[in-house]
Design a protein around this motif. Structure first.
Motif: not given
Length: 1542
Positions: A1336-1363
């Motif tokens: 979906d062209n995004t990177v998402r950051i998750w908090n392992l303690a709470t299971g909540q999404e912390v950040q949604k990183l947008e900017g890429h215009t195509n699939c993100v294959y590696v982080v």
């Protein structure tokens, strides 16, 4: 128009014509070889700039008809006036008489580049030809621009165009543009379009202004080039003299290109006016047209000038060719090895030499071959050598090859054609050019390893066929072949003759063959065989008949000449000497009952020899001979007994009784002589001494007096050879000599030699051992090891022992048993022996050699040996290609991947390199798959064995038929000719022909020996799918998509009858064993049987519910089997039409079936990718063979039933052992595609993500699966461990990421939010966060303690294959298919840096351990960045795709795919071996590598889709296969210190 010619020869071009579409050009295509076939079309750039083919001939013809006259272009007339040229036409728009809409809208100069590169492509393999450009109108500007670009281009192939150009002819070229043209504005578009064939626009008009910088640059550059080239460049200018009728420029007719613009004002320019307007100046009424004559005369003048510059008429300089063929140098008539062998004395053999010379010079004779035959000793070889010398002196010799039994190379055919071709390079002008071209299609493959037919075609026939005609007429060359009967490959003799008879088809050269031999059965049978029984050869018997009297006279002349010489050299004063009575007696003995030159030559060598210092006085020697002669004894007895009596009985002088040698010396001397006679190939005296373990001096001393029968060279490295085969015949008792005392016992001698060979290989000091050449690199390719290195470590005697110990064992007839010398040798040195065979280039023979050993087993006493050899055969067959390429992989890959029960693996496990401390667990037994034949580039639709089982043929969607050696897996021939997929192949019952049916609607029949197409059967109107021969070979049947079965006469190519009845495509046909029935299967769901004699339908079999793809009769004809798209195999009674059995088990279409020859097994291949073997009597499935990765399209048993071949949609042919069970206990592994693998940081676990929606956890120490996580609802694309190895993350095609607790196996978190596949997951180093990248062209950051999404990183215009996180967990880098990498601030979610420059998806990213560097890779390039500034530091490109990238532990080095990337950014201290010694293992294609060193070759079945390396353990994850763990020692870096920098 571009005009090229070869100023050094007048031969036709070898290039193939394009395929014209018009009738006029189709007639040209039908000619076998047109000198102007290079381009028969012009090209038109259409609206999109694409190249369209335009038929100029027909249009021009119509135009001429419309105007009531015939029009010729320069190319039409120059064909006859300059026949040595090949003419190419080029047009940005080539319809000069009419415009085309939407021509290329770029600047006119942009077309020059197109011209340049097209011309370079068309000139490949003809770069040495001179070039002449004939340019009309704007074409002249293109030519000048092309030459400017050519001179400046660094590519030598492009630059060659400028240096090869010897002339430019300009016709109405506006060198200086035209003010008038530009002033007409829009009106010029119509005029230029009609007159010049180019649509105009502002760019074109601007380019034609006198002030145009492009035009000025082009004009000035050409002027400079002209000055540089001087007299080597001829320029001619032709100007128009008339305005174009009907076109008014400002109210009056005027010239399109005025004189000031059409000239260059160069002092050497010759400008002339043509009486025509701008359009008509390049059209002529015929050869007598005055305008054309002016052009023609200038071109002919240029040809003469170029010929003079090329040295025409002067002694031709030898061209250097880059041809590197293996040859037998000693086989040539003038070889150094045979330099002392005499020719015929002047005045002798006159009649036969006259007859041969008459044949040579008779241009009307159709005899391709002159065969001179006769018994041993009649002088055939001397005549052949004399003829060769004479022909060479007259310039008529093409090549020569003198066979010699027992001498390696000269006793076989492996290098026969390479040797002939290499000599033809030096005797036929420019043959080398066409040979180079022919060899180019083999790339790095060795043509010497191909079948004889393929060798002949590539090395002789094709290059000769490409030769252009010679002005002086047809060139005649003779190939001289001597002693064909001494070729030990008798089965090749007939084939050689068949191939040479094809020389009659050559039109530009007359190549003939003179050959000699005994009239041995193999030779006689070869000449009288049906394939050679034609009136294309002349046979002449040398013995008896017309030459008998002359031969006796010649022998008399020879003896008198030789005795005169001996008398002088021996300082004999007696006169006359010899006594006339003695001379008459000797002459009578030498000529009765048959005149034998060998008698005379041996006698003279016995009497006197310059090399024999210990010889008795010549007079005494002659007396000894006369004393021993017995006219009643056979001639060979008379020849050799005096020699043996003297040498083996001691010092034998006239009047004395022979002194008997002591038994020890006599035995030793007989051992030496018997070995020389029975060696498989001659050895130097010193090598023979080492092999026999006899003191070298004793060998030399023993041989010193054998010069009369042996060729004993002075150079110690040259082999000792028999002077004539008749000596071995005598010693072996083949001629009934009765010389019992001196006869050799061949069985005992071979047994002795076999034992000596084994002892030589076992020698502790210089015998066989691991890495005998001290290469030390396990992945070193054999062709990278110098020949000098190999010969330094493998002496001739050791090489001989390796090659021929089994030959001598076989010849001795000795059986081998457990615990004997052979068994003990194999148990210690088997791998060493294979290594040596590989190093000397003979590993392909190992399979046959092992087979010979198996045939020598004493069954009741050889249980262990039998098991050993069976395992050795599998071990070798499975790895033969690897052994040939990389000898030391014998001790690495071959053992590592061998099954656990392999005897070879168990015996030689200790030979595995010490840096591998733990081998992986392998399957328990060998799999049934023996060979995997790769070479086809499309589906293999058909396979069949030859009747003798020596060959396997395959037909493929790549339009080729290939012939393989099923024992070695090597491709021996490739038949090309079909223009569509090859769907069926079949051998004729005698194995001499091969039929193939194709989607091009034809059936073709090939000669297997020559590789030539002998028949093309046309008649079907749709694809042909099956082509069986009748059992007697007199008929051929074919089934087609036109719903018919046709029966043909394969000898004549005529259709015999057409069988109609099926209502849809016929997929398969098969003859019954007695030939009385023909079965067919069709898309109409029926099987039908026919009477092939009458064409009547006999039975119709109903039952299948879908297309019938295959039918086959049982060997006894009592059963008929069919298979169908309905997934079943059905067995029918062909007499009654009743269904007997229905075999079910396949889960998809059954495409192929085949019976074993004994009828006990039935094999079926299916779209379910399996081959199943059934018992046709019971209907029970016997076994299932798995391995193909696509549908199985064809199956075939070998005649002996020991092999089963299958062809597949995976483009491979596989050979199976049908008696072997599929591995009884499969290794634990994956059952589906593996997308990702990752080691835990502590190296204790490995995780894999699969297409089957599971995550699996493995213990690398045991190779066992320890956990399986289920929960995803789509494939698992990514896996990653937390830094403490307690958690595992997975990303899936179900749009989720999950966290798993490794201790409990429970799912901890499921992260929802992505709107597409999750391709990447990564834990932060501090263990607090998880990053996920998605489609979906995004990177998402998750908090392992709470299971909540912390950040949604947008900017890429195509699939993100590696982080990947930075070491401090504050930054995140992501790579995307938008070709960028981006760095994000995790606290703010902001994009910090954007890294642009990659041209493909960024597939891997990594921070250095200190976070100061960032690496990324895309496709085949890697980049190093400064993450703080965003600056690119370094770019590295590779030929292969990069699949992984990482920094070394201390961050001082970057590695990828086994390559060490030493960045310039690193400071020099970083390269110290003491700073960072962690080694990293990489998987690169089919190799496990470290740094630049290849370590372990990976067999195809173990090549991973994913791999991982950590803590010295490498994991290979194979799709639907085992998970392999290989553990390397911690001291690995010290083993290869220069790569420990990784």
């Amino acid at each position: 128009m571009t005009w090229t010619f070869d100023s050094k020869s007048t031969r036709k071009s070898s290039s193939q014509a394009l395929s014209p579409s018009s009738k006029i050009f189709k007639s040209e295509k039908s000619r076998s070889r047109s000198p102007f076939g290079f381009l028969s079309k012009r090209k038109h750039i259409g609206p999109s700039g694409s190249c369209k083919e335009v038929d100029t001939g027909e249009a021009d013809e119509k135009e001429g008809e419309a105007q009531g006259k015939v029009i010729f272009w320069p190319k039409d007339l120059l064909k006859e006036d300059v026949p040595e040229a090949r003419i190419m036409t080029f047009g940005y728009n080539t319809k000069i008489t009419q415009g085309y809409s939407a021509a290329n809208q770029g600047n006119i100069f942009s077309h020059a580049k197109d011209l340049l590169y097209r011309l370079e492509a068309k000139r490949r393999n003809a770069e040495k030809r001179d070039l002449v450009f004939i340019a009309h109108s704007l074409g002249g500007i293109l030519v000048k621009e092309a030459l400017r670009r050519s001179e400046a281009d660094p590519d030598p192939k492009i630059n060659n165009i400028f240096t090869s150009t010897t002339g430019v002819f300009f016709f109405g070229t506006p060198h200086r543009g035209s003010n008038d043209w530009a002033s007409f504005g829009q009106g010029i578009a119509t005029v230029a379009g009609r007159l010049l064939g180019v649509d105009t626009n502002d760019k074109v008009i601007h380019a034609l202004l006198p002030t145009s910088p492009e035009l000025e640059l082009c004009r000035e550059s050409f002027a400079v080039q002209w000055v540089k080239r001087g007299d080597t460049l001829t320029v001619r200018t032709f100007q128009e003299s008339k305005g174009v009728t009907g076109i008014r420029w400002g109210g009056f007719n005027q010239l399109i290109v005025p004189p000031y613009s059409s000239t260059l004002d160069h002092p050497n320019e010759r400008a002339r006016t043509i009486d025509a307007d701008h359009i008509e100046m390049v059209k002529f009424s015929g050869k007598n047209d005055e305008n054309y004559a002016m052009v023609r005369d200038d071109i002919i003048e240029l040809v003469k000038k170029a010929e003079q510059m090329a040295g025409k008429g002067t002694p031709e300089k030898k061209t250097q060719y880059t041809i590197n063929l293996s040859t037998v140098e000693d086989a040539s008539y003038d070889s150094k090895a045979d330099q002392d062998i005499p020719q015929c004395l002047p005045g002798t053999r006159v009649s036969i030499l006259t007859q041969i010379t008459g044949w040579v010079n008779n241009l009307q004779s159709g005899d391709i071959i002159f065969w001179l035959y006769g018994p041993a000793g009649t002088g055939k070889s001397t005549i052949a050598r004399t003829l060769a010398h004479s022909l060479a002196n007259n310039g008529q010799l093409g090549a020569s090859y003198f066979f010699r039994r027992g001498q390696e190379g000269r006793n076989g055919t492996n290098l026969f054609f390479p040797t002939i071709a290499t000599q033809l390079v030096h005797t036929i002008p420019t043959f080398g050019t066409y040979l180079e071209k022919s060899l180019n299609r083999f790339a790095n493959a060795k043509v010497e390893k191909k079948a004889l037919g393929e060798q002949f075609k590539t090395l002789v026939q094709d290059p000769l066929s490409d030769l252009l005609p010679y002005k002086s007429g047809v060139l005649t060359k003779i190939i001289v072949i001597d002693a064909l009967d001494e070729c030990e490959e008798y089965n090749h003799v007939s084939q050689i003759l068949s191939l040479f008879l094809q020389l009659r088809k050559l039109s530009t050269i007359r190549l003939r063959v003179f050959l000699t031999s005994r009239s041995a059965n193999p030779i006689v049978n070869a000449f009288e065989g049906p394939e050679n029984k034609v009136t294309l050869y002349r046979s002449v018997a040398l013995h008896g008949g017309e030459f008998s009297a002359e031969t006796k006279t010649d022998i008399s002349t020879f003896l008198k000449e030789q005795f005169t010489t001996i008398k002088t050299k021996g300082k004999i004063t007696k006169d006359p000497w010899p006594d006339p009575k003695d001379l008459d007696r000797l002459l009578n003995l030498a000529t009765h009952p048959s005149p034998l030159f060998i008698y005379a030559t041996t006698l003279c060598r016995f009497v006197y020899d310059d090399d024999d210092e210990g010889r008795e006085e010549p007079g005494d020697q002659l007396d000894l001979w006369l004393e021993q002669c017995d006219s009643n004894a056979p001639q060979l007895y008379q020849i050799y007994m005096p020699i043996l009596d003297q040498l083996l009985s001691g010092n034998y002088k006239k009047g004395e009784r022979p002194k008997t040698l002591n038994s020890k010396n006599r035995s030793r001397l007989l051992q030496i002589i018997s070995s020389i006679i029975l060696l498989a190939t001659p050895l130097p005296a010193q090598s023979l001494a080492i092999l026999l373990n006899i003191d070298k001096d004793k060998v030399n001393h023993g041989l010193r007096n054998f010069h009369a029968v042996l060729n004993i060279p002075r150079e110690p490295s040259k082999p000792v050879q028999l002077l004539h085969k008749s000596f071995s015949d005598f010693m072996l008792g083949n001629e009934g000599t009765g010389a019992v005392d001196f006869q050799i016992n061949p069985i005992e001698t071979h047994m002795m030699l076999a034992s000596k060979c084994i002892q030589r290989m076992e020698s502790q000091s210089n015998g066989l051992r691991k890495d005998i050449c001290d290469v030390q690199e396990p992945g070193k390719f054999r062709n990278e090891i110098g020949k000098a290195t190999i010969t330094d470590h493998i002496a001739p005697d050791l090489e001989y022992a390796c090659l021929y110990w089994i030959f001598h064992l076989q010849q001795s007839g000795q059986h081998i048993v457990d615990g004997d010398e052979v068994y003990n040798f194999l148990c210690v040195h088997f791998l060493h022996w294979l290594e040596a065979l590989s190093l000397v280039g003979r590993i392909s023979e190992s399979i046959d050699l092992i087979g010979i050993l198996q045939s020598l087993i004493a069954a009741d006493r050889s249980t262990k040996l039998s098991r050993f050899l069976d395992d050795a055969e599998m071990f070798t067959m499975r790895n033969l290609g690897m052994f040939d390429a990389t000898p030391l992989q014998l001790y690495c890959s071959a053992i590592i991947f061998a099954p656990e029960s392999s005897i070879i693996k168990q015996l030689f496990r200790d030979k595995v390199p010490k840096w591998i401390c733990k081998l992986p667990n392998m399957q328990s037994t060998w799999s049934p798959e023996i060979q995997r034949l790769q070479g086809h580039t499309d589906t293999v639709d058909a396979v069949t064995f030859s009747p003798d089982g020596r060959f396997l043929a395959s037909g493929s969607g790549d339009d080729t038929v290939r012939i393989w050696n099923p024992a070695t897996g090597q491709e021996t021939q490739k038949f090309k000719g079909h223009t569509g997929a090859v769907n069926g192949v079949a051998f004729s019952p005698d194995g001499k022909l091969l039929a193939s049916g194709s989607s091009d609607d034809t059936v073709r029949i090939w000669n297997l020996a020559t590789g030539q197409e002998v028949q093309k059967l046309e008649g079907h109107t749709a694809w042909v799918n099956a082509v069986p021969f009748s059992p007697d070979g007199k008929l051929l049947a074919s089934g087609s998509g036109d719903d018919t079965v046709r029966i043909w006469n394969p000898a004549t190519g005529q259709e015999v009858r057409k069988l109609e009845g099926h209502t849809d495509s016929v997929y398969v046909v098969a003859f019954s064993p007695d030939g009385k029935l023909l079965a067919s299967g069709s898309r109409d769901e029926t099987v039908r049987t026919w009477n092939p004699a009458t064409g009547q339908e006999v039975q119709k079999f109903l039952g299948h519910t879908d297309c019938v793809y295959a039918v086959a009769f049982s060997p006894d004809g009592k059963l008929l089997v069919s298979s169908s798209r309905d997934s079943t195999v059905r067995i029918w009674n062909p007499a009654t039409g009743q269904e007997v059995q229905k075999l079910q088990g396949h889960t998809s279409w059954v495409d192929a079936i085949a019976f074993s020859l004994d009828g006990m097994l039935l094999a079926a291949g299916s779209d379910d990718r399996t081959v199943r073997i059934w018992n046709p009597a019971t209907g029970q499935e016997v076994r299932k063979l798995e391995g193909h990765t696509d549908r199985v399209c064809a199956v075939a048993f070998s005649p002996d039933g020991k092999l089963l071949a299958s062809g597949s949609g995976d483009d491979t042919v596989r050979i199976w052992n049908p008696a072997m069970e599929q591995e009884s206990q499969k290794l634990e592994g994956h059952t589906d595609y593996v997308y990702a693998v990752a080691f835990s940081p502590d190296g204790m676990l490995l995780a894999s993500g699969l297409h089957d929606m599971t995550v699996r956890i493995w213990n690398p120490a045991t190779g066992q699966e320890v956990q399986k996580f289920e929960g995803h609802t789509s494939w698992v694309r990514a896996v990653a461990f937390s830094s403490d190895s307690k958690l595992l993350a997975s990303g899936s095609g179900d749009y989720t990421a999950k966290i798993w607790n490794l201790a409990t196996g429970q799912e901890v978190w499921e992260f929802l939010g992505h709107d597409d596949f999750v391709y990447a997951v990564s834990f932060s180093p501090d263990g607090k966060l998880l990053a996920s990248g998605s489609g979906d062209n995004t990177v998402r950051i998750w908090n392992l303690a709470t299971g909540q999404e912390v950040q949604k990183l947008e900017g890429h215009t195509n699939c993100v294959y590696v982080v990947a996180f930075s070491p401090d967990s504050k930054l995140l880098v992501s790579g995307s298919s938008d070709n960028t990498a981006r760095i994000w601030n995790l606290a703010t979610g902001q994009e910090v840096q954007k890294f642009e420059g990659h041209t493909n998806t960024v597939s891997t990213v990594a921070f250095s351990p200190d976070g100061k560097l960032l690496a990324s890779s895309s496709f085949n390039e890697a980049k190093l960045w400064n993450p703080a500034t965003g600056q690119e530091i370094q770019k590295l490109g590779f030929e292969d795709v990069i699949t992984g990238i990482l920094f070394s532990v201390k961050g001082q080095f970057l590695g990828t795919d086994g390559r060490l990337l030493m960045s310039e950014f690193c400071t020099p201290p970083a390269f110290s071996q003491q700073t960072d010694t962690t080694s990293h293992i990489f998987v690169e294609k089919d190799w496990i590598s470290v740094g630049l060193v290849k370590l372990i070759w990976i067999p195809p079945e173990y090549r991973p889709s994913c791999s991982a390396f950590q803590n010295n353990i490498l994991a290979l994850a194979c799709d639907s296969g085992p998970l392999v763990f290989i553990e390397f020692s911690e001291s690995f870096g010290t083993t290869y210190p220069y790569i420990s920098q990784l």
